[in-house]
Scaffold this motif. Structure first.
Motif, PDB file in Angstrom:
ATOM      1  N   VAL A 275       6.305  -2.246   8.007  1.00  0.00           N
ATOM      2  CA  VAL A 275       7.413  -1.604   7.296  1.00  0.00           C
ATOM      3  C   VAL A 275       6.821  -0.660   6.262  1.00  0.00           C
ATOM      4  O   VAL A 275       6.110  -1.094   5.343  1.00  0.00           O
ATOM      5  N   VAL A 276       7.063   0.641   6.429  1.00  0.00           N
ATOM      6  CA  VAL A 276       6.551   1.661   5.514  1.00  0.00           C
ATOM      7  C   VAL A 276       7.635   1.998   4.494  1.00  0.00           C
ATOM      8  O   VAL A 276       8.741   2.381   4.866  1.00  0.00           O
ATOM      9  N   MET A 277       7.276   1.829   3.213  1.00  0.00           N
ATOM     10  CA  MET A 277       8.243   2.092   2.135  1.00  0.00           C
ATOM     11  C   MET A 277       7.923   3.367   1.375  1.00  0.00           C
ATOM     12  O   MET A 277       8.780   3.895   0.690  1.00  0.00           O
ATOM     13  N   ASP A 278       6.679   3.856   1.499  1.00  0.00           N
ATOM     14  CA  ASP A 278       6.267   5.061   0.773  1.00  0.00           C
ATOM     15  C   ASP A 278       6.603   6.281   1.615  1.00  0.00           C
ATOM     16  O   ASP A 278       5.987   6.537   2.655  1.00  0.00           O
ATOM     17  N   SER A 279       7.563   7.072   1.183  1.00  0.00           N
ATOM     18  CA  SER A 279       7.998   8.223   1.968  1.00  0.00           C
ATOM     19  C   SER A 279       6.973   9.350   1.987  1.00  0.00           C
ATOM     20  O   SER A 279       7.041  10.242   2.825  1.00  0.00           O
ATOM     21  N   SER A 280       6.000   9.292   1.078  1.00  0.00           N
ATOM     22  CA  SER A 280       4.972  10.345   1.039  1.00  0.00           C
ATOM     23  C   SER A 280       3.740   9.969   1.881  1.00  0.00           C
ATOM     24  O   SER A 280       2.729  10.672   1.825  1.00  0.00           O
ATOM     25  N   LEU A 281       3.843   8.900   2.623  1.00  0.00           N
ATOM     26  CA  LEU A 281       2.684   8.427   3.389  1.00  0.00           C
ATOM     27  C   LEU A 281       2.248   9.430   4.455  1.00  0.00           C
ATOM     28  O   LEU A 281       1.072   9.587   4.747  1.00  0.00           O
ATOM     29  N   GLY A 282       3.197  10.115   5.075  1.00  0.00           N
ATOM     30  CA  GLY A 282       2.873  11.127   6.097  1.00  0.00           C
ATOM     31  C   GLY A 282       2.472  10.493   7.421  1.00  0.00           C
ATOM     32  O   GLY A 282       3.258   9.784   8.057  1.00  0.00           O
ATOM     33  N   ASN A 283       1.223  10.726   7.853  1.00  0.00           N
ATOM     34  CA  ASN A 283       0.742  10.184   9.128  1.00  0.00           C
ATOM     35  C   ASN A 283       0.358   8.714   8.971  1.00  0.00           C
ATOM     36  O   ASN A 283      -0.226   8.300   7.970  1.00  0.00           O
ATOM     37  N   LEU A 284       0.673   7.948  10.024  1.00  0.00           N
ATOM     38  CA  LEU A 284       0.311   6.531  10.083  1.00  0.00           C
ATOM     39  C   LEU A 284      -0.446   6.302  11.394  1.00  0.00           C
ATOM     40  O   LEU A 284       0.011   6.717  12.461  1.00  0.00           O
ATOM     41  N   THR A 285      -1.612   5.646  11.298  1.00  0.00           N
ATOM     42  CA  THR A 285      -2.473   5.438  12.467  1.00  0.00           C
ATOM     43  C   THR A 285      -2.577   3.957  12.801  1.00  0.00           C
ATOM     44  O   THR A 285      -2.763   3.122  11.913  1.00  0.00           O
ATOM     45  N   CYS A 286      -2.447   3.645  14.107  1.00  0.00           N
ATOM     46  CA  CYS A 286      -2.631   2.273  14.600  1.00  0.00           C
ATOM     47  C   CYS A 286      -3.871   2.272  15.505  1.00  0.00           C
ATOM     48  O   CYS A 286      -3.953   3.042  16.460  1.00  0.00           O
ATOM     49  N   SER A 287      -4.839   1.387  15.191  1.00  0.00           N
ATOM     50  CA  SER A 287      -6.082   1.290  15.953  1.00  0.00           C
ATOM     51  C   SER A 287      -6.184  -0.079  16.605  1.00  0.00           C
ATOM     52  O   SER A 287      -5.904  -1.103  15.970  1.00  0.00           O
ATOM     53  N   ILE A 288      -6.570  -0.091  17.891  1.00  0.00           N
ATOM     54  CA  ILE A 288      -6.830  -1.336  18.628  1.00  0.00           C
ATOM     55  C   ILE A 288      -8.337  -1.391  18.894  1.00  0.00           C
ATOM     56  O   ILE A 288      -8.892  -0.468  19.503  1.00  0.00           O
TER      57      ILE A 288
END
Length: 522
Positions: A218-231
């Motif tokens: 759950v992302v609450m920071d609207s200024s986060l921009g890009n979010l990366t998921c690594s496996i």
């Protein structure tokens, strides 16, 4: 066997105690003493063997000191001796005790078995092949074994990241991937590389033992921009990652804007889906291009390797032929093989074959006319024997000589040598004194004959698997040897070795059998 590396790992563990270390040291000493008593020990690789899922794995073991293991009972197993992964006994594989999941996928690599080195080859590695294996050697009452660790690495799909929808105070994002082994690690990070903690993570295995992972955040920071998921694979450290852009308007605002946000979310979702789809298409195109380049590079490497292997095989074949030829030339008289090499020891005879009559006989439309012509020729020939081959020199009275005669598609012929005895004063030298040593064909039958003008002193039937197309005759005057070879097949047909030459020898070739030739008047 308890290895030194295993001992070091135990010493470094949090539960280490001096008393426990002393006990482990005693066990290691006892294991070493037992190996010395049994006469050999077994060593496996110090580090685990790591292979990709679906490829082949080779698990080596080595006897110490080096000695042949060909006569030993060798057994590969997992947790219990039977059923086993692979059993080798009495010089061959024993399939009766083999586990079903390994049948048809295992074999023993025995290239170095005479030096005590063997390896288990497991083809098309599965997730269930992951873990420990034991190679057990038994020689009489003595036996030793070593542990080999196999790590199977499965690199699954790239993670698929998408927004699930608004949550209280933020947006829920889901990351999913499948086909990984062993259980992968999931890591979220923002555009600055700061790691984020997953809210939930679920990992399940399919029927092949491969893992599927789903992690949400759950992302609450609207200024986060890009979010990366690594496996990431925990064994090899290899990873795959995907990113998603989180537009600021997607984040929930103060209550007055909730209605407006509810109206714009579907539009933004469609826009995001379009952007994501475009990005996915570009990503797919890039992946196809990378895959194409890898395939082309692999094909080039494969072609280069095959070319090198072909050149190496050619050189090996050339060396082997040179070696065989050297052995042949040392004792070529006893070796009834390789007529091409045998020619090097003989001199080509200067002979002429009546090509016109010879070729007429191979033409089906002119065979009947030719038979009448040869009948007339046999009566009018000055020598009286219808010989179609002429020696352009004096008769052979010494040396080694050879000549070739093509006999394609001829149903009846006689080929060989006739001897004209030395002239003695007061004696006739007509054809009545000639001695023929020949091989003849009549229909499908072949015979070797020694005969004079009126009788046959040697008659031997020959069994030939294939009809000769070209025959070479080798004449060794000093050794009293006349040998016939099939040049097409490179095989020996017959040798006259009992004769003692006393006169001049001449080539002989007739398109009739000797029975016809002897019945005709001289």
């Amino acid at each position: 066997m308890l290895s030194l590396s295993a001992l070091k790992k135990m010493v470094g563990s949090p539960d280490y105690s001096p008393a426990g270390f002393l006990l482990l040291l005693l066990l290691l000493q006892a294991s070493t003493w037992y190996s010395a008593v049994s006469g050999f020990s077994v060593k496996g690789p110090a580090e685990p063997i790591m292979v990709l899922l679906g490829t082949d794995a080779t698990l080596p073991c080595q006897l110490s000191p080096e000695q042949s293991a060909a006569h030993m009972h060798i057994r590969w197993y997992r947790t219990q001796l039977s059923p086993a992964v692979f059993v080798y006994q009495n010089g061959q594989e024993q399939g009766g005790e083999q586990m079903l999941e390994y049948r048809g996928r295992t074999e023993l690599v025995r290239n170095s078995i005479n030096k005590g080195g063997v390896a288990l080859l497991i083809q098309h590695v599965r997730a269930s092949d992951h873990g420990q294996y034991r190679c057990h050697f038994k020689d009489g009452q003595s036996s030793q074994e070593a542990i080999v660790e196999l790590h199977v690495i499965g690199l699954g799909s790239a993670p698929h990241v998408h927004m699930m929808g608004p949550e209280v105070g933020g947006i829920r994002v889901l990351c999913s991937a499948d086909g990984w082994f062993p259980k992968p690690r999931v890591q979220w990070s923002d555009m600055m590389g700061v790691n984020l903690q997953s809210l939930s993570e679920v990992q399940t295995q399919d029927e092949d033992g491969l893992f599927r992972v789903e992690a949400s955040l759950v992302v609450m920071d609207s200024s986060l921009g890009n979010l990366t998921c690594s496996i990431q694979n925990p064994l090899s450290g290899q990873e795959k990652a995907s990113a998603i852009f989180l537009p600021e308007p997607f984040f929930p605002r103060m209550d007055p804007w909730k209605a407006a946000l509810a109206g714009t979310v579907p539009i933004l979702m469609l826009l995001l889906a379009g952007i994501s789809y475009t990005g996915w298409r570009q990503h797919q195109a890039k992946e196809r291009e990378v895959k194409k380049k890898k395939t082309e590079s692999h094909e080039r490497d494969q072609m280069k390797k095959e070319k090198e292997m072909a050149l190496e095989a050619k050189e090996n074949l050339k060396a082997e032929l040179e070696r065989r030829k050297a052995l042949y030339l040392v004792d070529w008289k006893k070796a009834l093989l390789y007529p091409d090499w045998r020619k090097e020891k003989f001199q080509l005879a200067n002979v002429t074959i009546n090509q016109e009559i010879h070729q007429n006989n191979s033409d089906p439309e002119r065979k009947e006319n030719f038979r009448e012509e040869t009948e007339d020729l046999s009566l009018s020939d000055k020598r009286g024997d219808c010989n179609l081959i002429t020696l352009n020199q004096e008769g052979f009275t010494s040396g080694k000589h050879y000549w070739e005669v093509g006999i394609e598609d001829i149903d009846e012929w006689t080929l060989g040598v006739y001897e004209k005895p030395a002239v003695k004063s007061g004696l006739s030298t007509d054809l009545q004194n000639k001695i023929f040593r020949v091989v003849e064909k009549k229909g499908c039958e072949y015979r070797a004959l020694t005969c004079g003008s009126q009788d046959i002193s040697l008659k031997e039937h020959l069994l030939l698997e294939k009809y000769p197309q070209k025959i070479v005759i080798f004449l060794d005057y000093e050794d009293n040897d006349i040998s016939f070879y099939d040049m097409t097949q490179g095989t020996h047909i017959f040798s006259f070795t009992q004769a003692n030459f006393s006169g001049s020898l001449y080539p002989y070739f007739n398109l009739k059998s000797m029975e016809h030739s002897l019945s005709e008047p001289y």
